[in-house]
Design a protein around this motif. Structure first.
Motif, PDB file in Angstrom:
ATOM      1  N   ARG A  50       4.308  -2.848 -12.184  1.00  0.00           N
ATOM      2  CA  ARG A  50       5.466  -2.671 -12.414  1.00  0.00           C
ATOM      3  C   ARG A  50       6.345  -1.971 -11.513  1.00  0.00           C
ATOM      4  NH1 ARG A  50       3.329   1.543 -15.142  1.00  0.00           N
ATOM      5  NH2 ARG A  50       3.998   3.152 -13.590  1.00  0.00           N
ATOM      6  N   ALA A  51       5.194  -1.223 -10.754  1.00  0.00           N
ATOM      7  CA  ALA A  51       6.209  -0.360  -9.410  1.00  0.00           C
ATOM      8  C   ALA A  51       6.672  -1.608  -8.198  1.00  0.00           C
ATOM      9  CB  ALA A  51       5.491   0.547  -8.659  1.00  0.00           C
ATOM     10  N   LEU A  52       6.298  -1.970  -8.516  1.00  0.00           N
ATOM     11  CA  LEU A  52       6.126  -3.491  -7.339  1.00  0.00           C
ATOM     12  C   LEU A  52       7.297  -4.438  -8.100  1.00  0.00           C
ATOM     13  CD1 LEU A  52       3.099  -4.237  -5.745  1.00  0.00           C
ATOM     14  CD2 LEU A  52       4.785  -3.792  -4.555  1.00  0.00           C
ATOM     15  N   ASN A  53       7.010  -5.032  -8.705  1.00  0.00           N
ATOM     16  CA  ASN A  53       7.721  -6.006  -9.530  1.00  0.00           C
ATOM     17  C   ASN A  53       9.064  -4.680  -9.773  1.00  0.00           C
ATOM     18  OD1 ASN A  53       6.782  -8.243 -10.055  1.00  0.00           O
ATOM     19  ND2 ASN A  53       5.602  -7.321 -11.664  1.00  0.00           N
ATOM     20  N   ASN A  54       9.761  -4.442 -10.095  1.00  0.00           N
ATOM     21  CA  ASN A  54      10.822  -2.887 -10.597  1.00  0.00           C
ATOM     22  C   ASN A  54      11.298  -3.000  -9.066  1.00  0.00           C
ATOM     23  OD1 ASN A  54      12.639  -1.323 -11.986  1.00  0.00           O
ATOM     24  ND2 ASN A  54      11.389   0.466  -9.794  1.00  0.00           N
ATOM     25  N   ASN A  55      10.628  -2.868  -8.175  1.00  0.00           N
ATOM     26  CA  ASN A  55      11.655  -2.435  -6.482  1.00  0.00           C
ATOM     27  C   ASN A  55      12.077  -4.332  -6.152  1.00  0.00           C
ATOM     28  OD1 ASN A  55      10.852  -0.670  -4.061  1.00  0.00           O
ATOM     29  ND2 ASN A  55      10.157  -3.180  -3.476  1.00  0.00           N
ATOM     30  N   ARG A  56      10.766  -5.145  -6.274  1.00  0.00           N
ATOM     31  CA  ARG A  56      11.597  -5.778  -6.258  1.00  0.00           C
ATOM     32  C   ARG A  56      12.541  -6.769  -7.101  1.00  0.00           C
ATOM     33  NH1 ARG A  56      13.770  -9.720  -1.939  1.00  0.00           N
ATOM     34  NH2 ARG A  56      13.767 -11.131  -2.974  1.00  0.00           N
ATOM     35  N   PHE A  57      13.090  -6.334  -7.955  1.00  0.00           N
ATOM     36  CA  PHE A  57      13.695  -6.433  -8.816  1.00  0.00           C
ATOM     37  C   PHE A  57      14.957  -6.039  -8.463  1.00  0.00           C
ATOM     38  CE2 PHE A  57      17.337  -5.491 -12.266  1.00  0.00           C
ATOM     39  CZ  PHE A  57      17.149  -6.567 -13.011  1.00  0.00           C
TER      40      PHE A  57
ATOM     41  N   ASP B  34       0.408  -3.150 -18.970  1.00  0.00           N
ATOM     42  CA  ASP B  34      -0.066  -1.736 -18.055  1.00  0.00           C
ATOM     43  C   ASP B  34      -0.420  -1.528 -17.116  1.00  0.00           C
ATOM     44  OD1 ASP B  34       0.127   0.293 -19.076  1.00  0.00           O
ATOM     45  OD2 ASP B  34      -2.170   0.807 -19.799  1.00  0.00           O
ATOM     46  N   ASP B  35      -0.079  -2.963 -15.876  1.00  0.00           N
ATOM     47  CA  ASP B  35      -0.138  -2.684 -14.498  1.00  0.00           C
ATOM     48  C   ASP B  35       0.805  -1.813 -13.681  1.00  0.00           C
ATOM     49  OD1 ASP B  35      -0.928  -3.479 -12.193  1.00  0.00           O
ATOM     50  OD2 ASP B  35      -1.519  -5.071 -12.348  1.00  0.00           O
ATOM     51  N   ALA B  36      -0.445  -0.742 -13.335  1.00  0.00           N
ATOM     52  CA  ALA B  36       1.223   0.532 -12.602  1.00  0.00           C
ATOM     53  C   ALA B  36       1.495  -0.422 -11.723  1.00  0.00           C
ATOM     54  CB  ALA B  36       0.661   1.851 -12.265  1.00  0.00           C
ATOM     55  N   ALA B  37       0.972  -0.611 -10.554  1.00  0.00           N
ATOM     56  CA  ALA B  37       1.441  -0.749  -9.145  1.00  0.00           C
ATOM     57  C   ALA B  37       1.893  -2.240  -9.131  1.00  0.00           C
ATOM     58  CB  ALA B  37      -0.111  -1.652  -8.482  1.00  0.00           C
TER      59      ALA B  37
ATOM     60  N   ALA C  76       1.189  -1.204   0.107  1.00  0.00           N
ATOM     61  CA  ALA C  76       0.026   0.070   0.083  1.00  0.00           C
ATOM     62  C   ALA C  76       1.149   0.763   0.159  1.00  0.00           C
ATOM     63  CB  ALA C  76      -0.970  -0.063   1.033  1.00  0.00           C
ATOM     64  N   ILE C  77       2.425   1.374   0.655  1.00  0.00           N
ATOM     65  CA  ILE C  77       2.928   2.493   0.250  1.00  0.00           C
ATOM     66  C   ILE C  77       3.521   2.286  -0.572  1.00  0.00           C
ATOM     67  CG2 ILE C  77       4.905   3.372   1.287  1.00  0.00           C
ATOM     68  CD1 ILE C  77       3.845   1.660   4.301  1.00  0.00           C
ATOM     69  N   LEU C  78       3.654   1.356  -1.021  1.00  0.00           N
ATOM     70  CA  LEU C  78       5.085   1.268  -2.545  1.00  0.00           C
ATOM     71  C   LEU C  78       3.635   2.074  -3.552  1.00  0.00           C
ATOM     72  CD1 LEU C  78       6.844  -1.594  -2.456  1.00  0.00           C
ATOM     73  CD2 LEU C  78       7.898   0.530  -2.107  1.00  0.00           C
ATOM     74  N   THR C  79       2.536   1.236  -3.296  1.00  0.00           N
ATOM     75  CA  THR C  79       2.025   2.015  -4.610  1.00  0.00           C
ATOM     76  C   THR C  79       0.840   3.238  -4.574  1.00  0.00           C
ATOM     77  OG1 THR C  79       0.201   0.151  -3.609  1.00  0.00           O
ATOM     78  CG2 THR C  79       1.578  -0.588  -5.444  1.00  0.00           C
ATOM     79  N   LEU C  80       1.165   3.663  -2.871  1.00  0.00           N
ATOM     80  CA  LEU C  80       0.660   5.409  -2.805  1.00  0.00           C
ATOM     81  C   LEU C  80      -1.083   4.951  -2.562  1.00  0.00           C
ATOM     82  CD1 LEU C  80       1.651   8.361  -5.277  1.00  0.00           C
ATOM     83  CD2 LEU C  80       2.735   6.990  -2.706  1.00  0.00           C
TER      84      LEU C  80
ATOM     85  N   PHE D 170      19.744   1.710   0.730  1.00  0.00           N
ATOM     86  CA  PHE D 170      19.505   1.599  -0.187  1.00  0.00           C
ATOM     87  C   PHE D 170      18.158   0.958  -0.980  1.00  0.00           C
ATOM     88  CE2 PHE D 170      18.821  -2.024  -3.947  1.00  0.00           C
ATOM     89  CZ  PHE D 170      19.303  -0.781  -4.997  1.00  0.00           C
ATOM     90  N   ARG D 171      17.433   0.428   0.454  1.00  0.00           N
ATOM     91  CA  ARG D 171      16.466   0.157   0.692  1.00  0.00           C
ATOM     92  C   ARG D 171      15.295   1.612   0.854  1.00  0.00           C
ATOM     93  NH1 ARG D 171      17.265  -4.973   4.702  1.00  0.00           N
ATOM     94  NH2 ARG D 171      17.077  -6.434   3.155  1.00  0.00           N
ATOM     95  N   ARG D 172      16.045   2.366   1.772  1.00  0.00           N
ATOM     96  CA  ARG D 172      14.697   3.830   1.632  1.00  0.00           C
ATOM     97  C   ARG D 172      15.020   4.264  -0.002  1.00  0.00           C
ATOM     98  NH1 ARG D 172      12.204   6.759   1.327  1.00  0.00           N
ATOM     99  NH2 ARG D 172      11.528   8.306   3.292  1.00  0.00           N
ATOM    100  N   LEU D 173      16.476   4.297  -0.796  1.00  0.00           N
ATOM    101  CA  LEU D 173      16.209   4.326  -1.859  1.00  0.00           C
ATOM    102  C   LEU D 173      14.858   4.030  -2.476  1.00  0.00           C
ATOM    103  CD1 LEU D 173      20.002   5.544  -2.934  1.00  0.00           C
ATOM    104  CD2 LEU D 173      17.898   6.867  -2.656  1.00  0.00           C
ATOM    105  N   LEU D 174      14.445   3.090  -2.287  1.00  0.00           N
ATOM    106  CA  LEU D 174      13.961   1.934  -3.357  1.00  0.00           C
ATOM    107  C   LEU D 174      12.357   2.494  -2.774  1.00  0.00           C
ATOM    108  CD1 LEU D 174      15.753  -1.748  -3.024  1.00  0.00           C
ATOM    109  CD2 LEU D 174      15.332   0.784  -5.276  1.00  0.00           C
ATOM    110  N   ILE D 175      12.035   2.795  -1.702  1.00  0.00           N
ATOM    111  CA  ILE D 175      10.657   3.274  -1.427  1.00  0.00           C
ATOM    112  C   ILE D 175      10.376   4.222  -2.495  1.00  0.00           C
ATOM    113  CG2 ILE D 175       9.433   3.582   0.517  1.00  0.00           C
ATOM    114  CD1 ILE D 175      11.312   2.334   2.659  1.00  0.00           C
ATOM    115  N   ASP D 176      10.626   5.347  -2.116  1.00  0.00           N
ATOM    116  CA  ASP D 176      11.095   7.128  -2.658  1.00  0.00           C
ATOM    117  C   ASP D 176      10.568   6.804  -4.430  1.00  0.00           C
ATOM    118  OD1 ASP D 176      10.087   7.804  -0.194  1.00  0.00           O
ATOM    119  OD2 ASP D 176      12.403   9.320  -0.205  1.00  0.00           O
ATOM    120  N   HIS D 177      11.890   5.466  -4.480  1.00  0.00           N
ATOM    121  CA  HIS D 177      11.669   5.792  -6.108  1.00  0.00           C
ATOM    122  C   HIS D 177      10.613   5.241  -6.599  1.00  0.00           C
ATOM    123  CE1 HIS D 177      14.904   4.878  -9.359  1.00  0.00           C
ATOM    124  NE2 HIS D 177      13.574   5.200 -10.138  1.00  0.00           N
ATOM    125  N   ALA D 178       9.824   3.844  -6.307  1.00  0.00           N
ATOM    126  CA  ALA D 178       8.546   3.081  -6.002  1.00  0.00           C
ATOM    127  C   ALA D 178       7.115   4.245  -6.709  1.00  0.00           C
ATOM    128  CB  ALA D 178       7.950   2.275  -4.974  1.00  0.00           C
ATOM    129  N   ARG D 179       7.741   5.426  -5.277  1.00  0.00           N
ATOM    130  CA  ARG D 179       6.385   6.346  -4.648  1.00  0.00           C
ATOM    131  C   ARG D 179       6.573   7.097  -5.998  1.00  0.00           C
ATOM    132  NH1 ARG D 179       5.958   7.458   1.386  1.00  0.00           N
ATOM    133  NH2 ARG D 179       8.160   8.140   1.563  1.00  0.00           N
TER     134      ARG D 179
END
Length: 234
Positions: free
Chosen positions: A127-134, A122-125, A19-23, A151-160
């Motif tokens: 996409r963001a979650l898979n990119n984050n996991r990658f 074209d699933d934005a959520a 929920a946080i990563l996908t806003l 790095f983990r903190r950066l990934l949170i904001d990058h996803a958001r």
């Protein structure tokens, strides 16, 4: 009973992270602990254990007598992100190429396939979650006790940030996402080959692909209200 409680804690952790990563939960949003306890059938003690874990990972903030809320995204934190990201991404991928295990590489390939599927649908959520996991997996590959928390903190904001401005509704954006996927493939090959220089260069290339959008995003005129409060709680 213990296994059931553990499963409910895992479900709560996964829900809040997603929920946080996908806003779905906006930066700065307060968390209703009573509602979460009821929804996941947890008492206050295991709930607080999950919240402390998420706080340690950078997803939420906890302060005594103030409850929990989703980590903020202010002008300051976003500009700090812009400055730190290319350095940390480069170091992570360099170390990933040195330290990756075959099991981790297999996991990275699997997530990349899921990322490609999310682009095709074209699933934005997703996409963001898979990119984050990658990128999370590359951090696990790097296995550096000093770099990994940042790095983990950066990934949170990058996803958001990505959930806010990445919308493949024009040719340029679709090409950008396609190139990002191609770079993921190249990153996997560099890591699998143990080529740390190629991996580090790909980190720069991958960052440059989204740098312009991020730079525009952290400019005050481009930062919009839906991201949440831009003031820090005190």
């Amino acid at each position: 009973m213990k296994d059931a409680a553990k499963q409910r804690k895992t479900k709560l952790y996964d829900y809040l992270k997603r929920a946080i990563l996908t806003l779905e939960l906006r930066p700065g949003a307060d968390l209703d602990e009573t509602q979460l306890c009821d929804a996941f059938e947890l008492s206050r003690t295991p709930l607080r254990e999950v919240l402390r874990q998420l706080s340690g990972e950078g997803y939420i903030e906890l302060r005594e007598n103030r409850g929990a809320w989703v980590s903020e995204m202010s002008y300051t934190t976003l500009r700090d992100f812009f400055l730190a990201a290319p350095m940390i991404y480069g170091a992570i991928l360099r170390l990933a190429a040195i330290n990756a295990t075959p099991t981790q590489i297999a996991a990275l390939k699997e997530v990349q396939n899921e990322f490609k599927t999310s682009l095709a649908t074209d699933d934005a959520a997703a996409r963001a979650l898979n990119n984050n996991r990658f990128h999370e997996i590359t951090g696990e590959m790097a296995s550096n006790v000093y770099l990994l928390p940042s790095f983990r903190r950066l990934l949170i904001d990058h996803a958001r940030i990505g959930m806010t401005f990445y919308r493949p509704n024009n040719t340029d954006m679709k090409e950008n996402l396609s190139e990002a996927s191609n770079q993921h493939d190249a990153i996997i090959k560099a890591i699998e080959a143990g080529d740390e220089n190629a991996a580090a260069q790909l980190a720069i290339d991958h960052w440059n692909l989204s740098r312009d959008q991020i730079e525009m995003f952290v400019t005050p005129s481009s930062l919009e209200i839906p991201l949440g409060s831009v003031s820090m709680k005190t």
